[in-house]
Design a protein around this motif. Structure first.
Motif, PDB file in Angstrom:
ATOM      1  N   SER A  25       1.183  -1.699   0.165  1.00  0.00           N
ATOM      2  CA  SER A  25      -0.210   0.021   0.108  1.00  0.00           C
ATOM      3  C   SER A  25       0.988   1.269  -0.045  1.00  0.00           C
ATOM      4  CB  SER A  25      -0.533  -0.343   0.884  1.00  0.00           C
ATOM      5  OG  SER A  25      -0.519  -0.435   2.376  1.00  0.00           O
ATOM      6  N   GLU A  26       1.688   1.158   0.653  1.00  0.00           N
ATOM      7  CA  GLU A  26       2.700   2.273   0.757  1.00  0.00           C
ATOM      8  C   GLU A  26       3.680   2.483  -0.742  1.00  0.00           C
ATOM      9  OE1 GLU A  26       3.185   4.781   2.959  1.00  0.00           O
ATOM     10  OE2 GLU A  26       2.678   3.783   4.679  1.00  0.00           O
ATOM     11  N   ARG A  27       4.047   1.515  -1.716  1.00  0.00           N
ATOM     12  CA  ARG A  27       4.702   1.348  -2.411  1.00  0.00           C
ATOM     13  C   ARG A  27       3.433   2.338  -3.305  1.00  0.00           C
ATOM     14  NH1 ARG A  27       8.899  -1.664  -4.908  1.00  0.00           N
ATOM     15  NH2 ARG A  27       8.749  -1.014  -7.078  1.00  0.00           N
ATOM     16  N   VAL A  28       2.372   1.831  -3.382  1.00  0.00           N
ATOM     17  CA  VAL A  28       1.299   2.728  -4.231  1.00  0.00           C
ATOM     18  C   VAL A  28       1.112   3.550  -4.438  1.00  0.00           C
ATOM     19  CG1 VAL A  28      -0.778   2.112  -5.624  1.00  0.00           C
ATOM     20  CG2 VAL A  28       0.060   0.158  -4.879  1.00  0.00           C
ATOM     21  N   ARG A  29       1.297   4.159  -3.348  1.00  0.00           N
ATOM     22  CA  ARG A  29       1.139   5.460  -2.959  1.00  0.00           C
ATOM     23  C   ARG A  29       2.862   6.497  -3.567  1.00  0.00           C
ATOM     24  NH1 ARG A  29       2.351   9.233   1.657  1.00  0.00           N
ATOM     25  NH2 ARG A  29       3.683   8.008   2.608  1.00  0.00           N
ATOM     26  N   LEU A  30       3.595   5.515  -2.828  1.00  0.00           N
ATOM     27  CA  LEU A  30       4.986   6.534  -3.153  1.00  0.00           C
ATOM     28  C   LEU A  30       5.292   6.837  -4.858  1.00  0.00           C
ATOM     29  CD1 LEU A  30       6.797   5.006  -0.603  1.00  0.00           C
ATOM     30  CD2 LEU A  30       5.894   7.254  -0.674  1.00  0.00           C
ATOM     31  N   ARG A  32       2.178   6.598  -7.269  1.00  0.00           N
ATOM     32  CA  ARG A  32       1.546   7.884  -7.485  1.00  0.00           C
ATOM     33  C   ARG A  32       2.611   9.291  -7.121  1.00  0.00           C
ATOM     34  NH1 ARG A  32      -1.785   6.762  -4.846  1.00  0.00           N
ATOM     35  NH2 ARG A  32      -2.125   8.833  -3.308  1.00  0.00           N
ATOM     36  N   LEU A  33       2.979   9.432  -5.660  1.00  0.00           N
ATOM     37  CA  LEU A  33       3.803  10.286  -5.797  1.00  0.00           C
ATOM     38  C   LEU A  33       5.298  10.758  -6.785  1.00  0.00           C
ATOM     39  CD1 LEU A  33       4.046  12.996  -3.747  1.00  0.00           C
ATOM     40  CD2 LEU A  33       6.022  10.999  -2.470  1.00  0.00           C
ATOM     41  N   ASP A  70       8.234  11.635   5.143  1.00  0.00           N
ATOM     42  CA  ASP A  70       7.430  11.518   4.852  1.00  0.00           C
ATOM     43  C   ASP A  70       6.783  12.471   6.504  1.00  0.00           C
ATOM     44  OD1 ASP A  70       4.328  11.550   4.684  1.00  0.00           O
ATOM     45  OD2 ASP A  70       4.599   9.096   4.176  1.00  0.00           O
ATOM     46  N   GLU A 112      -0.607  15.999   0.044  1.00  0.00           N
ATOM     47  CA  GLU A 112      -2.074  15.140  -0.202  1.00  0.00           C
ATOM     48  C   GLU A 112      -2.488  14.024   0.945  1.00  0.00           C
ATOM     49  OE1 GLU A 112       0.047  11.393  -3.262  1.00  0.00           O
ATOM     50  OE2 GLU A 112      -0.519  13.500  -3.700  1.00  0.00           O
ATOM     51  N   ASP A 113      -3.780  13.481   1.138  1.00  0.00           N
ATOM     52  CA  ASP A 113      -4.143  12.400   1.461  1.00  0.00           C
ATOM     53  C   ASP A 113      -3.252  12.899   3.085  1.00  0.00           C
ATOM     54  OD1 ASP A 113      -5.021  11.356  -0.048  1.00  0.00           O
ATOM     55  OD2 ASP A 113      -3.417  10.322  -1.166  1.00  0.00           O
ATOM     56  N   ARG A 115      -0.222  13.823   4.099  1.00  0.00           N
ATOM     57  CA  ARG A 115       1.043  14.071   4.564  1.00  0.00           C
ATOM     58  C   ARG A 115       1.628  15.243   3.606  1.00  0.00           C
ATOM     59  NH1 ARG A 115       1.953  10.874   8.200  1.00  0.00           N
ATOM     60  NH2 ARG A 115       4.052   9.908   7.767  1.00  0.00           N
TER      61      ARG A 115
END
Length: 341
Positions: A25-30, A32-33, A70, A112-113, A115
């Protein structure tokens, strides 16, 4: 401000220690970032130890690693660190500090989100904690630190959101002295109390008259990198404060002493002489710097042990300098052990 897309001085992400792979889940967020920065696709993301934020070391398909810091969106640290890095790289572009990366829209700080996120270049080198300092190392440290102090001399603490104190600033010693009986045995307690009382008696009366400016305030053994005997990077501006400049010198002297096993080691003397010349420290500053170095060692013990008590899962990180600090303080006092009553 100098904004760059990547760092040409790349090294494998695996060279950074104490890292753990990012959950999916963190990897997907990162991922995208990072896409918004136009620096390629992430190929590896690993979290590394950090004090107050979460820090990710990220490899990309361009072969150039990045650092993602982060923070909670409510934290002022992200804004402060972004402002400090921008100020330093604008004032002295040659200083070896991380460079901020900019998004396509020109922003360096992403919110975003819930953070706040900064993305910087990855600095190469070996942390000072993993090398044995020599004359070249301490001379290089004095040179780089003097340049950093010069670059920050005219920095506006209000504009850059830099506080006058934080948990780790030397002035906080008076706020944590109540922890001495909690975290120190009978052999260590009088040593810690002596340093606190000397701070109260010798530093407090003159503190506000000492030359002050924005300072990094945390040039510890993890935040200074070395390559081929010279300082290759200074990282992590998260503990910056507006304080007497001699505080910055004392922190560096403390950690050099921890690395060398003696706050009075000849290489510590050499460093203090070199930084004193480069920064033209006055007589009051030089008379206080060794006491202030001891005060930092006291904070290493008290804050480290208290943080480890509150967060046992992070104890190894919080206590990484604890045994070194206890050893040098006891040795100075002519003791070799700290036994409970």
């Amino acid at each position: 401000m100098t904004n760059v897309r990547a760092d040409d001085r790349s090294v494998p992400v695996s060279s950074r220690t104490a890292a753990a792979s990012a959950p999916d889940s963190e990897r997907v967020r990162l991922e995208r970032l990072i896409a918004s920065y136009g620096v390629g696709r992430l190929t590896e993301v690993r979290e590394t130890a950090s004090e107050n934020d979460r820090t990710w070391i990220s490899a990309t398909d361009t072969g150039r690693p990045l650092v993602i810091k982060d923070f909670p969106a409510t934290s002022s640290s992200a804004r402060m660190q972004a402002a400090l890095l921008a100020h330093v790289t604008r004032t002295d572009p040659g200083l070896p500090v991380p460079r901020l990366l900019a998004r396509a829209d020109g922003r360096t700080l992403t919110v975003e989100d819930g953070r706040s996120v900064l993305v910087t270049t990855f600095c190469t080198g070996t942390p000072l904690e993993a090398v044995t300092p020599d004359e070249g190392t301490v001379d290089s440290l004095a040179e780089v630190q003097a340049r950093l102090l010069s670059a920050l001399r005219d920095a506006d603490p209000v504009e850059l959101a830099v506080p006058a104190r934080n948990e780790w600033s030397l002035d906080s010693i008076l706020d944590v002295e109540h922890l001495i009986p909690v975290h120190a045995g009978s052999g260590l307690r009088p040593v810690l109390r002596e340093a606190v009382e000397e701070f109260r008696g010798h530093v407090v009366p003159v503190r506000d008259s000492l030359p002050a400016q924005v300072v990094h305030a945390d040039l510890n053994l993890s935040n200074v990198f070395v390559e081929r005997g010279s300082v290759s990077a200074v990282i992590d501006f998260g503990d910056a404060v507006h304080a007497p400049r001699v505080y910055d010198v004392a922190v560096s002297a403390c950690y050099l002493g921890l690395a060398l096993g003696d706050l009075g080691h000849p290489l510590v003397d050499r460093y203090l002489a070199a930084i004193g010349r480069r920064c033209a420290l006055d007589r009051r500053e030089t008379s206080l710097v060794r006491l202030l170095a001891r005060v930092r060692a006291v904070l290493v013990i008290l804050l480290g042990r208290e943080s480890a008590r509150r967060a046992p899962a992070r104890a190894d990180y919080q206590l990484r300098y604890d045994h070194l600090a206890e050893r040098v303080l006891l040795a100075r006092a002519g003791r070799t052990t700290d036994k409970e009553e």
